[in-house]
Write an enzyme that holds these catalytic residues in place. Structure first.
Site, PDB file in Angstrom:
ATOM      1  N   HIS A 313     -24.283   4.356  -3.968  1.00 48.64           N
ATOM      2  CA  HIS A 313     -23.326   5.236  -4.637  1.00 48.64           C
ATOM      3  C   HIS A 313     -22.549   5.979  -3.572  1.00 48.64           C
ATOM      4  O   HIS A 313     -23.104   6.361  -2.550  1.00 48.64           O
ATOM      5  CB  HIS A 313     -24.066   6.228  -5.548  1.00 48.64           C
ATOM      6  CG  HIS A 313     -23.176   6.860  -6.554  1.00 48.64           C
ATOM      7  ND1 HIS A 313     -22.401   7.955  -6.275  1.00 48.64           N
ATOM      8  CD2 HIS A 313     -22.908   6.514  -7.840  1.00 48.64           C
ATOM      9  CE1 HIS A 313     -21.705   8.264  -7.350  1.00 48.64           C
ATOM     10  NE2 HIS A 313     -21.979   7.418  -8.310  1.00 48.64           N
ATOM     11  N   ASP A 370     -26.606   2.524 -13.379  1.00 47.78           N
ATOM     12  CA  ASP A 370     -26.419   1.194 -13.954  1.00 47.78           C
ATOM     13  C   ASP A 370     -27.632   0.296 -13.794  1.00 47.78           C
ATOM     14  O   ASP A 370     -27.788  -0.686 -14.512  1.00 47.78           O
ATOM     15  CB  ASP A 370     -25.190   0.513 -13.330  1.00 47.78           C
ATOM     16  CG  ASP A 370     -23.927   1.266 -13.667  1.00 47.78           C
ATOM     17  OD1 ASP A 370     -23.838   1.760 -14.799  1.00 47.78           O
ATOM     18  OD2 ASP A 370     -23.041   1.371 -12.806  1.00 47.78           O
TER      19      ASP A 370
HETATM   20  N1  ACO Z   1     -26.333  -3.926  -1.796  1.00 46.05           N
HETATM   21  C1  ACO Z   1     -26.390  -4.178  -0.464  1.00 46.05           C
HETATM   22  N2  ACO Z   1     -25.760  -3.436   0.462  1.00 46.05           N
HETATM   23  C2  ACO Z   1     -25.032  -2.397   0.052  1.00 46.05           C
HETATM   24  C3  ACO Z   1     -24.926  -2.053  -1.319  1.00 46.05           C
HETATM   25  C4  ACO Z   1     -25.618  -2.851  -2.254  1.00 46.05           C
HETATM   26  N3  ACO Z   1     -25.553  -2.587  -3.556  1.00 46.05           N
HETATM   27  N4  ACO Z   1     -24.132  -0.970  -1.466  1.00 46.05           N
HETATM   28  C5  ACO Z   1     -23.737  -0.632  -0.218  1.00 46.05           C
HETATM   29  N5  ACO Z   1     -24.291  -1.486   0.698  1.00 46.05           N
HETATM   30  C6  ACO Z   1     -24.159  -1.414   2.162  1.00 46.05           C
HETATM   31  C7  ACO Z   1     -22.782  -1.892   2.602  1.00 46.05           C
HETATM   32  O1  ACO Z   1     -22.794  -3.282   2.887  1.00 46.05           O
HETATM   33  C8  ACO Z   1     -22.559  -1.050   3.832  1.00 46.05           C
HETATM   34  O2  ACO Z   1     -23.351  -1.592   4.875  1.00 46.05           O
HETATM   35  P1  ACO Z   1     -22.819  -1.559   6.399  1.00 46.05           P
HETATM   36  O3  ACO Z   1     -22.738  -0.096   6.764  1.00 46.05           O
HETATM   37  O4  ACO Z   1     -23.834  -2.298   7.174  1.00 46.05           O
HETATM   38  O5  ACO Z   1     -21.463  -2.203   6.397  1.00 46.05           O
HETATM   39  C9  ACO Z   1     -23.179   0.300   3.456  1.00 46.05           C
HETATM   40  O6  ACO Z   1     -24.205  -0.017   2.515  1.00 46.05           O
HETATM   41  C10 ACO Z   1     -22.193   1.313   2.862  1.00 46.05           C
HETATM   42  O7  ACO Z   1     -21.522   0.681   1.765  1.00 46.05           O
HETATM   43  P2  ACO Z   1     -20.036   1.039   1.316  1.00 46.05           P
HETATM   44  O8  ACO Z   1     -19.506  -0.089   0.488  1.00 46.05           O
HETATM   45  O9  ACO Z   1     -19.230   1.452   2.512  1.00 46.05           O
HETATM   46  O10 ACO Z   1     -20.289   2.337   0.422  1.00 46.05           O
HETATM   47  P3  ACO Z   1     -19.280   2.944  -0.634  1.00 46.05           P
HETATM   48  O11 ACO Z   1     -19.661   4.378  -0.798  1.00 46.05           O
HETATM   49  O12 ACO Z   1     -17.864   2.648  -0.276  1.00 46.05           O
HETATM   50  O13 ACO Z   1     -19.603   2.116  -1.983  1.00 46.05           O
HETATM   51  C11 ACO Z   1     -20.617   1.394  -4.015  1.00 46.05           C
HETATM   52  C12 ACO Z   1     -20.410   2.565  -3.018  1.00 46.05           C
HETATM   53  C13 ACO Z   1     -19.261   0.771  -4.380  1.00 46.05           C
HETATM   54  C14 ACO Z   1     -21.234   1.949  -5.298  1.00 46.05           C
HETATM   55  C15 ACO Z   1     -21.550   0.338  -3.361  1.00 46.05           C
HETATM   56  O14 ACO Z   1     -22.792   0.921  -3.044  1.00 46.05           O
HETATM   57  C16 ACO Z   1     -21.751  -0.897  -4.259  1.00 46.05           C
HETATM   58  O15 ACO Z   1     -20.929  -1.826  -4.222  1.00 46.05           O
HETATM   59  N6  ACO Z   1     -22.863  -0.932  -5.075  1.00 46.05           N
HETATM   60  C17 ACO Z   1     -23.098  -2.026  -5.992  1.00 46.05           C
HETATM   61  C18 ACO Z   1     -22.240  -1.852  -7.244  1.00 46.05           C
HETATM   62  C19 ACO Z   1     -22.739  -0.738  -8.137  1.00 46.05           C
HETATM   63  O16 ACO Z   1     -23.922  -0.616  -8.448  1.00 46.05           O
HETATM   64  N7  ACO Z   1     -21.784   0.104  -8.582  1.00 46.05           N
HETATM   65  C20 ACO Z   1     -22.064   1.193  -9.517  1.00 46.05           C
HETATM   66  C21 ACO Z   1     -21.814   2.527  -8.873  1.00 46.05           C
HETATM   67  S1  ACO Z   1     -22.290   3.819  -9.937  1.00 46.05           S
HETATM   68  C22 ACO Z   1     -21.058   3.889 -11.077  1.00 46.05           C
HETATM   69  O17 ACO Z   1     -19.908   3.636 -10.837  1.00 46.05           O
HETATM   70  C23 ACO Z   1     -21.429   4.349 -12.376  1.00 46.05           C
END
Ligand code: ACO
Length: 424
Positions: A313, A370
Site C-alpha cells: 500500500h 483487498d
Molecule cells: N508484490 C510484490 N512486490 C511488491 C508488491 C506486491 N504486491 N507491491 C509492491 N512491491 C514491491 C515493488 O516491486 C517495489 O520493489 P522494489 O523497491 O524492489 O522496486 C516496492 O515493493 C515498492 O513498490 P511500489 O510499486 O513502488 O509502491 P507503491 O506505493 O507505488 O504501490 C501498490 C503501492 C500499487 C498498492 C503496490 O503495492 C501494488 O501494486 N500492490 C498490489 C495491488 C494491490 O493490492 N492494490 C490494492 C491497494 S489497496 C486499495 O487500493 C484499496
C-alpha cells in the site's frame, strides 16, 4: 516554522504548515513565482494536494479515522448508513436523524425507467464496472437541473441520491450479466439488505435458487452485518487515486456525478480497487497450497511483473487496519458463512510466508483490505467481477464528501500539474 531553500545563492523562505495530526507540510504555493522552477513528484508521493478534515491515516501505525472516530469503533458499533451520515455531517446521527437518513436513502434508491433501459443496451459480457460508470455518468443527465451548489440542502440531496442509487445500479449491472430481469429496490429494506435483495430476488419479491448450486436463497442478518462492515471499511480513504480523480474532475466545475463516474473508472484498475477481483483470481490460479512457494518466488523476482495482489500500500507501511478487521470477520464467519476453506488455506499460507519473508518485510508489504474481502464476498454469493462494484458502493459516500469539501474550499483551484519536458 519555516524552511529555507537556497537556489543559486538566493535564499528563499517557505512556511511549514501543521495539521492537527500527521506530517508537517511545506507550503510551496509561491515556489514557481519565486524561482521559475517546478517541483517534480511523479505519483504525488510527497505532495499534499489539499487540506481536509474528513479522514486521517497514520500509515506507520496502521491507524484510520473518519471524522476523528477510529475505524475499529465504527465497524463494530455503527451501521453503514450512520457512517455515511458521519462523513457527510461531521457527527454521528441521533436515533431520529439516523432513521430519517435511512428513510431518505430508501426513497431515493429507485432508478428512472429511462436509465434502467440503458442496461438493455449493454452486452451481457460487459464488465459491471463499465456498466456502473456509464450509468453514473448518465445519471448526470437525469438530475442536471436540480443542483444549486450554493445551497447546503442541494448538496445533501445530491449526496443522498447518489449514495442511494449506486447499489441499485450495481445490482442492475449484476442482473444484466446474468440476463435475468432487473428489479427495483424494496422500500421496506435497509440499504445493505436491499442490495442483497436486488441481487437475489425474483421479480415479485421471491428469492431465486440456482440449480445445482448452494446459492443463498434468503438474506440472513449475519450476511447483512458482514456486507455492512465491508461498506464501512471502504467508505473513505483520504486522497487515494480515485478520490484524487473525483477532486480533479470536480475542480473543473463538472457535474458531481460525472466526477464520481471518473472516480469509478479510476478505482477499476488492478493497482487500486480492482485488486479485490484480482486477489480471488490469483488465489484460484494458485489453486493449491503446494503451489504457493513458486508464486511467492515470482512476486519477488525483479524481472517478473507478477505482483502478489492484495499486498502493499502506498500509505500503510504496517498492517492495513481495515485488513485486520476483515481478517477478524473472516475468522468469525468461517463456519457461519461457510467460507471456501481451500481459498482460505491458500490465503493463510501466502500471508504466513509473506509476513516472515525478508523481501516483504524490507519493503513493508503487508496484506491490504483487498486481500481479505474476496473470500467473504464469495461466501455472500457475490461473483468476483462484482467485487470492485462493492467497493464503489462503499466508497461513494467518501467521494461525494470529498467533492463537497472541495466545492466549499475557498482555496481550491483547478487541478493543473506541470511537467518536466524531455521531448524535442
Ligand atoms: N508484490 C510484490 N512486490 C511488491 C508488491 C506486491 N504486491 N507491491 C509492491 N512491491 C514491491 C515493488 O516491486 C517495489 O520493489 P522494489 O523497491 O524492489 O522496486 C516496492 O515493493 C515498492 O513498490 P511500489 O510499486 O513502488 O509502491 P507503491 O506505493 O507505488 O504501490 C501498490 C503501492 C500499487 C498498492 C503496490 O503495492 C501494488 O501494486 N500492490 C498490489 C495491488 C494491490 O493490492 N492494490 C490494492 C491497494 S489497496 C486499495 O487500493 C484499496
Amino acid at each position: 516554522m519555516k524552511a529555507v531553500i537556497e537556489i543559486d545563492g538566493k535564499r528563499l523562505e517557505y512556511p511549514i504548515l501543521e495539521g492537527t495530526r500527521g506530517p508537517k507540510v511545506l507550503d510551496i504555493r509561491t515556489f514557481y513565482k519565486d524561482t521559475g522552477m517546478f517541483t517534480y513528484d511523479p505519483g504525488f508521493t510527497s505532495t499534499a494536494s489539499c487540506s481536509s478534515d474528513i479522514t486521517f491515516i497514520n500509515g506507520e501505525q496502521g491507524e484510520l479515522r473518519y471524522r476523528g472516530y477510529p475505524i475499529e469503533e465504527l465497524a463494530k458499533s455503527h451501521r453503514y448508513s450512520d457512517v455515511c451520515y458521519l462523513l457527510l455531517n461531521s457527527k454521528l446521527p441521533s436515533k431520529e436523524e439516523s432513521d430519517e437518513f435511512d428513510n431518505e436513502l430508501r426513497h431515493r434508491a429507485f432508478i428512472d425507467e429511462g436509465l434502467r433501459k440503458l442496461f438493455d443496451a449493454f452486452p451481457r459480457t460487459a464488465h459491471p464496472m463499465a456498466m456502473l460508470s456509464s450509468a453514473v455518468s448518465a445519471l448526470s443527465a437525469f438530475y442536471f437541473d436540480h443542483l444549486d451548489i450554493s445551497e447546503d440542502e442541494s448538496f445533501q440531496e445530491m449526496s443522498a441520491r447518489i449514495i442511494a442509487k449506486i447499489p441499485t445500479l450495481a445490482a442492475f449491472a449484476y442482473r444484466r450479466g446474468l440476463g435475468i430481469p432487473i428489479i427495483q429496490p424494496d422500500i421496506d429494506r435497509y440499504f445493505t439488505e436491499n442490495f442483497l435483495y436486488m441481487m437475489r430476488a425474483y421479480p415479485g419479491g421471491k428469492f431465486h435458487r440456482e440449480v445445482g448450486k448452494k446459492a443463498p436463497t434468503t438474506i440472513r442478518d449475519i450476511e447483512v452485518k458482514a456486507l455492512d462492515t465491508i461498506f464501512t471499511l471502504h467508505a473513505d480513504h483520504e486522497q487515494n487515486a480515485s478520490t484524487t480523480t473525483v477532486r480533479t474532475v470536480a475542480s473543473t466545475g463538472a457535474h458531481p456525478y460525472a466526477a464520481i463516474s471518473a472516480g469509478i473508472n479510476a478505482l477499476w484498475g488492478r493497482a487500486h480497487g480492482g485488486a479485490n477481483e484480482s486477489v480471488i483470481a490469483q488465489l484460484e490460479m494458485i489453486g493449491d497450497i503446494k503451489n504457493v512457494d513458486s508464486f511467492i518466488k515470482r512476486a519477488k523476482d525483479p524481472n517478473d511483473s507478477f505482483r502478489l495482489m492484495g499486498f502493499g500500500h502506498r500509505v500503510y507501511k504496517n498492517f492495513d487496519p481495515r485488513a485486520k478487521i476483515l481478517k477478524g470477520l473472516q475468522d468469525q464467519l468461517k463456519d457461519e458463512l461457510n467460507l471456501d476453506s481451500r481459498l482460505l488455506e491458500i490465503a493463510n499460507r501466502i500471508e504466513e510466508i509473506a509476513l516472515s519473508d525478508e523481501y516483504f518485510i524490507k519493503r513493508n508489504l503487508y496484506p491490504n483490505i483487498d486481500f481479505y474481502s474476496g473470500v467473504i464476498l464469495t461466501a455472500l454469493g457475490i461473483p468476483k467481477n462484482l467485487f470492485t462494484a462493492i467497493f464503489v458502493i462503499g466508497r461513494t459516500v467518501g467521494w461525494v464528501t470529498q467533492w463537497m469539501e472541495l466545492k466549499k474550499d475557498p482555496k481550491a483551484k483547478i487541478a493543473r500539474p506541470r511537467q518536466l519536458y524531455i521531448g524535442k
